[in-house]
Design an enzyme around this catalytic site. Sequence first.
Site, mmCIF file in Angstrom:
data_model
loop_
_atom_site.group_PDB
_atom_site.id
_atom_site.type_symbol
_atom_site.label_atom_id
_atom_site.label_comp_id
_atom_site.label_asym_id
_atom_site.label_seq_id
_atom_site.Cartn_x
_atom_site.Cartn_y
_atom_site.Cartn_z
ATOM 1 N N ASN A 150 80.501 41.492 6.837
ATOM 2 C CA ASN A 150 79.921 42.338 7.343
ATOM 3 C C ASN A 150 79.674 42.723 8.763
ATOM 4 O OD1 ASN A 150 79.854 43.526 4.682
ATOM 5 N ND2 ASN A 150 78.010 42.223 4.248
ATOM 6 N N ASP B 223 67.333 36.550 1.016
ATOM 7 C CA ASP B 223 68.759 37.464 0.728
ATOM 8 C C ASP B 223 70.192 37.000 0.988
ATOM 9 O OD1 ASP B 223 69.568 39.678 -0.547
ATOM 10 O OD2 ASP B 223 69.673 40.800 1.266
ATOM 11 N N ASP B 224 70.365 36.504 2.035
ATOM 12 C CA ASP B 224 71.523 35.931 2.569
ATOM 13 C C ASP B 224 71.995 34.702 1.628
ATOM 14 O OD1 ASP B 224 72.065 38.042 4.633
ATOM 15 O OD2 ASP B 224 70.059 37.146 5.371
ATOM 16 N N TYR C 42 73.373 51.811 5.336
ATOM 17 C CA TYR C 42 73.725 50.360 5.024
ATOM 18 C C TYR C 42 74.857 49.942 5.690
ATOM 19 C CZ TYR C 42 73.292 46.196 2.051
ATOM 20 O OH TYR C 42 73.135 44.798 1.865
ATOM 21 N N LYS D 94 67.509 47.969 4.230
ATOM 22 C CA LYS D 94 67.459 47.309 3.048
ATOM 23 C C LYS D 94 66.214 47.944 2.197
ATOM 24 C CE LYS D 94 70.342 43.543 3.416
ATOM 25 N NZ LYS D 94 71.351 42.883 2.700
ATOM 26 N N ARG E 134 70.908 36.942 13.247
ATOM 27 C CA ARG E 134 72.362 36.602 12.646
ATOM 28 C C ARG E 134 72.403 38.032 12.162
ATOM 29 N NH1 ARG E 134 74.007 38.264 8.435
ATOM 30 N NH2 ARG E 134 73.684 36.673 7.054
ATOM 31 N N GLU F 247 65.441 38.250 5.871
ATOM 32 C CA GLU F 247 66.923 38.526 6.168
ATOM 33 C C GLU F 247 67.545 38.448 7.446
ATOM 34 O OE1 GLU F 247 68.265 40.895 3.440
ATOM 35 O OE2 GLU F 247 70.013 40.297 4.752
ATOM 36 N N ASP F 248 68.748 37.914 7.349
ATOM 37 C CA ASP F 248 69.686 37.987 8.784
ATOM 38 C C ASP F 248 68.711 36.832 9.509
ATOM 39 O OD1 ASP F 248 71.537 39.140 7.144
ATOM 40 O OD2 ASP F 248 71.582 41.010 8.720
HETATM 41 N N1 LIG Z 1 78.449 40.470 1.267
HETATM 42 C C1 LIG Z 1 77.301 40.389 1.225
HETATM 43 O O1 LIG Z 1 76.546 40.510 0.435
HETATM 44 C C2 LIG Z 1 76.993 39.329 2.477
HETATM 45 C C3 LIG Z 1 77.632 39.172 3.575
HETATM 46 N N2 LIG Z 1 77.352 38.221 4.446
HETATM 47 C C4 LIG Z 1 78.366 37.964 5.888
HETATM 48 O O2 LIG Z 1 78.737 36.831 5.700
HETATM 49 C C5 LIG Z 1 78.950 36.610 7.205
HETATM 50 C C6 LIG Z 1 78.291 35.343 7.353
HETATM 51 O O3 LIG Z 1 76.979 35.150 7.240
HETATM 52 P P1 LIG Z 1 76.266 33.812 6.970
HETATM 53 O O4 LIG Z 1 76.759 32.828 6.249
HETATM 54 O O5 LIG Z 1 74.885 34.214 7.146
HETATM 55 O O6 LIG Z 1 76.303 33.398 8.687
HETATM 56 P P2 LIG Z 1 76.326 32.031 9.253
HETATM 57 O O7 LIG Z 1 76.199 32.361 10.872
HETATM 58 O O8 LIG Z 1 75.176 31.031 8.622
HETATM 59 O O9 LIG Z 1 77.553 31.296 8.970
HETATM 60 C C7 LIG Z 1 78.818 31.710 9.593
HETATM 61 C C8 LIG Z 1 79.981 30.450 9.265
HETATM 62 O O10 LIG Z 1 81.164 31.015 9.687
HETATM 63 C C9 LIG Z 1 81.854 29.870 10.358
HETATM 64 N N3 LIG Z 1 82.581 30.264 11.358
HETATM 65 C C10 LIG Z 1 82.304 31.156 12.402
HETATM 66 N N4 LIG Z 1 83.656 31.415 13.363
HETATM 67 C C11 LIG Z 1 84.737 30.899 12.474
HETATM 68 C C12 LIG Z 1 85.835 30.872 12.668
HETATM 69 N N5 LIG Z 1 86.463 31.142 13.864
HETATM 70 N N6 LIG Z 1 86.720 29.959 11.709
HETATM 71 C C13 LIG Z 1 86.013 29.475 10.611
HETATM 72 N N7 LIG Z 1 84.808 29.519 10.445
HETATM 73 C C14 LIG Z 1 83.987 30.275 11.390
HETATM 74 C C15 LIG Z 1 80.524 29.281 11.080
HETATM 75 O O11 LIG Z 1 80.886 27.880 11.451
HETATM 76 P P3 LIG Z 1 80.029 26.926 12.324
HETATM 77 O O12 LIG Z 1 79.362 26.360 10.956
HETATM 78 O O13 LIG Z 1 81.098 25.809 12.496
HETATM 79 O O14 LIG Z 1 79.402 27.767 13.368
HETATM 80 C C16 LIG Z 1 79.713 29.036 10.167
HETATM 81 O O15 LIG Z 1 79.758 28.216 8.984
HETATM 82 C C17 LIG Z 1 78.377 37.636 8.049
HETATM 83 O O16 LIG Z 1 79.391 38.556 8.266
HETATM 84 C C18 LIG Z 1 77.472 38.549 6.893
HETATM 85 O O17 LIG Z 1 77.475 39.894 7.372
HETATM 86 C C19 LIG Z 1 76.173 37.435 4.567
HETATM 87 C C20 LIG Z 1 75.457 37.852 3.530
HETATM 88 C C21 LIG Z 1 75.660 38.588 2.457
HETATM 89 C C1 LIG Z 2 74.896 42.062 3.168
HETATM 90 C C2 LIG Z 2 74.163 41.157 4.113
HETATM 91 O O1 LIG Z 2 72.968 40.789 3.916
HETATM 92 C C3 LIG Z 2 74.533 40.516 5.327
HETATM 93 O O2 LIG Z 2 75.765 40.964 5.476
HETATM 94 O O3 LIG Z 2 73.740 39.989 6.188
HETATM 95 MG MG LIG Z 3 71.952 39.933 5.331
#
Ligand SMILES: NC(=O)C1=CN([C@@H]2O[C@H](COP(=O)(O)OP(=O)(O)OC[C@H]3O[C@@H](n4cnc5c(N)ncnc54)[C@H](OP(=O)(O)O)[C@@H]3O)[C@@H](O)[C@H]2O)C=CC1
Ligand SMILES: CC(=O)C(=O)O
Ligand SMILES: [Mg+2]
Length: 588
Positions: free
Chosen positions: A438, A289-290, A125, A195, A177, A266-267
Site C-alpha cells: 500500500n 496489526d501489520d 483508509y 484504522k 513505516r 501499527e506501522d
Molecule cells: N495488505 C495489507 O493488509 C498490508 C500491507 N502492507 C504493506 O506491505 C508493505 C511492507 O510492509 P512491511 O513488511 O511492514 O514493511 P517492512 O519495511 O518491514 O518490509 C519491507 C520489506 O521489503 C523489502 N524491500 C524493500 N525494497 C525492496 C526491493 N527493491 N526489492 C526487494 N525487496 C525490497 C525490504 O528489504 P530489506 O529487509 O532488505 O530492507 C523488507 O524486507 C507496505 O507497503 C505495507 O503497506 C503491510 C501490512 C498490511
Molecule cells: C494495511 C496496513 O496495515 C499497511 O499497509 O500497513
Molecule cells: Mg499497517
Amino acid sequence: MKSPLEQSMLSPLSPSTGGLTRSRSQVFSDPELFTPSKTNILHDSTYNKGTAFSRDERDKLGLSGLLPYKVETLEDQLRRALRQFRAFTTPIEKYIYLSSLQERNETLFYRLLVENLVETMPIVYTPTVGEACTKLHEVWRSSRGMYISLEDKGRIRRLLDNWSHVPDIIVVTDGSRILGLGDLGCGGMGIPIGKLSLYVAGAGFHPVKTLPVQLDVGTNNQKLRNDDLYLGLNRDRVRGEEFYSFADEFLMAVKDKWPKCLVQFEDFSNDVCFELLEKYRNKLLCFNDDIQGTGAVIVSGFLNAAKVTGIRPKDHKIVFFGAGSASVGVADQIAMVMKLDSDKDGKQVTVDEMRRRMYLVDSKGLVTKSRGGRLEVHKVAYARDDVEEELTSLLEVVKKYKPTALIGLSGQGQTFTEEILSLMAENNEKPIVFALSNPTNNSECSAEQAVKFTKGKCVFASGSPFPDVTYEDKVIKPGQGNNMYIFPGLGLGAVVSESKNVSDLMVLTASQVLADCVTEQDLKKGDIYPSLASIRSISVKIAAAVARQSVKEGLCRLTSIPDDWEQYVKNYVFEPAYAELGDASQLQ
Ligand SMILES: NC(=O)C1=CN([C@@H]2O[C@H](COP(=O)(O)OP(=O)(O)OC[C@H]3O[C@@H](n4cnc5c(N)ncnc54)[C@H](OP(=O)(O)O)[C@@H]3O)[C@@H](O)[C@H]2O)C=CC1
Ligand SMILES: CC(=O)C(=O)O
Ligand SMILES: [Mg+2]
C-alpha cells in the site's frame, strides 16, 4: 449596544474595561460574559445533531433560533452530506471533507461511512489516508487523539488524564513505516485515525471508546524536518534503549489507567515492531496489526485461493517479495495452516518444515544463510541453507523455484513485471498473485496487469482497492487482501471478552472465520474475500469466535461467561443513529 461577548472582544484599551483587557479567567468567571453555552452541543461531535434537533430538543437545550427552521432527519442530512462529498473531485479534498464532518457530527460521519463503505473506505483508509499522512502538516485543521512526544517522558501517566473518556481501543504508531511510504513522523497519525474509523464503521466500537495515539520520537524524514509547517518533534528519530524505555512508560501508563484497553501496534518499522510485540504480548492486551492482522487476512485469502487452484494448502510453494514485518507475519501463519492441513493426513510435520516451502526475497535478493552481511532476527527462520548460488532478483527466484503463489509485501510498486507474471502463468494453471503493498502506487502490480499478463488465469488480491477488470468479456472483481477485514472483529472479540492477551489461536480463529464467510458460489466466481459491504456482520462473527477462543484458553476476564456470544457482541455494537436528547443536564 454591544453584547457582553462582543464587549469582551473589544480592543485592549476599551473604555468599558477601564482601559484594561480582561484576563481569560475573568471572562470565564463572569456569568454575564461567559455562560458555558448550551450552543456548545452544536460543536460537540458526539452529541451534535445539527438540523436534526427536534423542536422540543431545541427548546430544552437552548438551541431555538440557532438553527434554520426545518427539522431534518438523519436521512435528509445524509443525502446532503453525500452530495457534498461527491462534489469534491480529488481524493484528498474528499478526505478533508470527511475529517471535518467527523469533527462536526460523528453520527452523520459514521452513518455516511457505514452506508457507503465501498465508496468511502478508499478515502478514510488506503490509498488516500497515505496521501493525507504525507501532507498532515499542510492540511491540518484540528487535533484528534493524543500526541505524546519524547519530551513528555516522565509524565505520560499524567498526560493520559487529559483524555476525557475511557478507551476500549488504542491504535498507536510512531510513524516510522507508514504503509509503503516510509518514515512520516507525526504525519503518521492519519493511520491510527483511519484504522479507528474502521473499528467504528466496520465493527461497531463506540467512537468515544477509541483513542488514536502518535508516539513522537522524532523523524529521519529530512524533507519533513525542513518544512516550516512540520508539526512534530524536529530531531533525529530515537531508537535503542531510549525508544524502548519511552514506549514502556506509555504502555505501562495505559495498563495502569485503562487495564482493559486493547492496544494495537501499527506501522512501527521492523527494527522495533517484532521486539515490541514479543515484550508486551503477554503483559497486556495488545497485538501488532501489520504482523498478526495481515497474517490472518492473507491466510484467509490463501485458504480460499488454494480451493480455487485445487491445490491443498500444504502443497503450495510460495515466494514472498519483501521479508519485513508483514511478510514474516504472513509466512508464519501460512506455515501454521500448512501444518494443520498436513496433520489431516496423519503426518506429523513441524511448522519449521512447512517454512521450507517458502522463499523470501528482500532488497538484496533471496534470503539465505550464506549470503553474508547481517541477517535480521526476523528473517532467520526463513533463511535458506539449500541454495547453490545466490539469487539477487525476484525473476531469478521465480524462474528457479517455480512457485504456485507470489506474495508481494515489499512496498515497491511495479515490481511484478510482465515477465514474472507470464512465468507464473506458464508454470501454473491458476497462479496465486497477491500484490499487497500500500498505497496503490506501491502495489507490486495492478489488478489489470496481473490479469492481462497471466492471461486471465491468476487468483488475485491487492492491499489497496483496484477497479474491476474485464478480460475476454468476463468481469473480474479484484479481491482486497487487507488487514481491515480482520482487525475490527479481532479487536472487538478481544475487548468484549476482556481478554488478558491476544493469543495466536485467537488470531488464527479470526482468519478461519473470515475464510468461511466466502461461499462456494463466491469461490466459483474466483472471489476469495467477502464483500466489504458486509464487514459489520463479518466482524460480529469474528468477534464471537475470538471471544469463545479467549474463554477456551482461560484468557477471558469476564466473571460471567455469556451463553450466546453473537448476541453479547451485538449488544456492544454502536449504530450510528440519533438518540432522543433530554435537557442539557443529561449531557454533563
Ligand atoms: N495488505 C495489507 O493488509 C498490508 C500491507 N502492507 C504493506 O506491505 C508493505 C511492507 O510492509 P512491511 O513488511 O511492514 O514493511 P517492512 O519495511 O518491514 O518490509 C519491507 C520489506 O521489503 C523489502 N524491500 C524493500 N525494497 C525492496 C526491493 N527493491 N526489492 C526487494 N525487496 C525490497 C525490504 O528489504 P530489506 O529487509 O532488505 O530492507 C523488507 O524486507 C507496505 O507497503 C505495507 O503497506 C503491510 C501490512 C498490511
Ligand atoms: C494495511 C496496513 O496495515 C499497511 O499497509 O500497513
Ligand atoms: Mg499497517
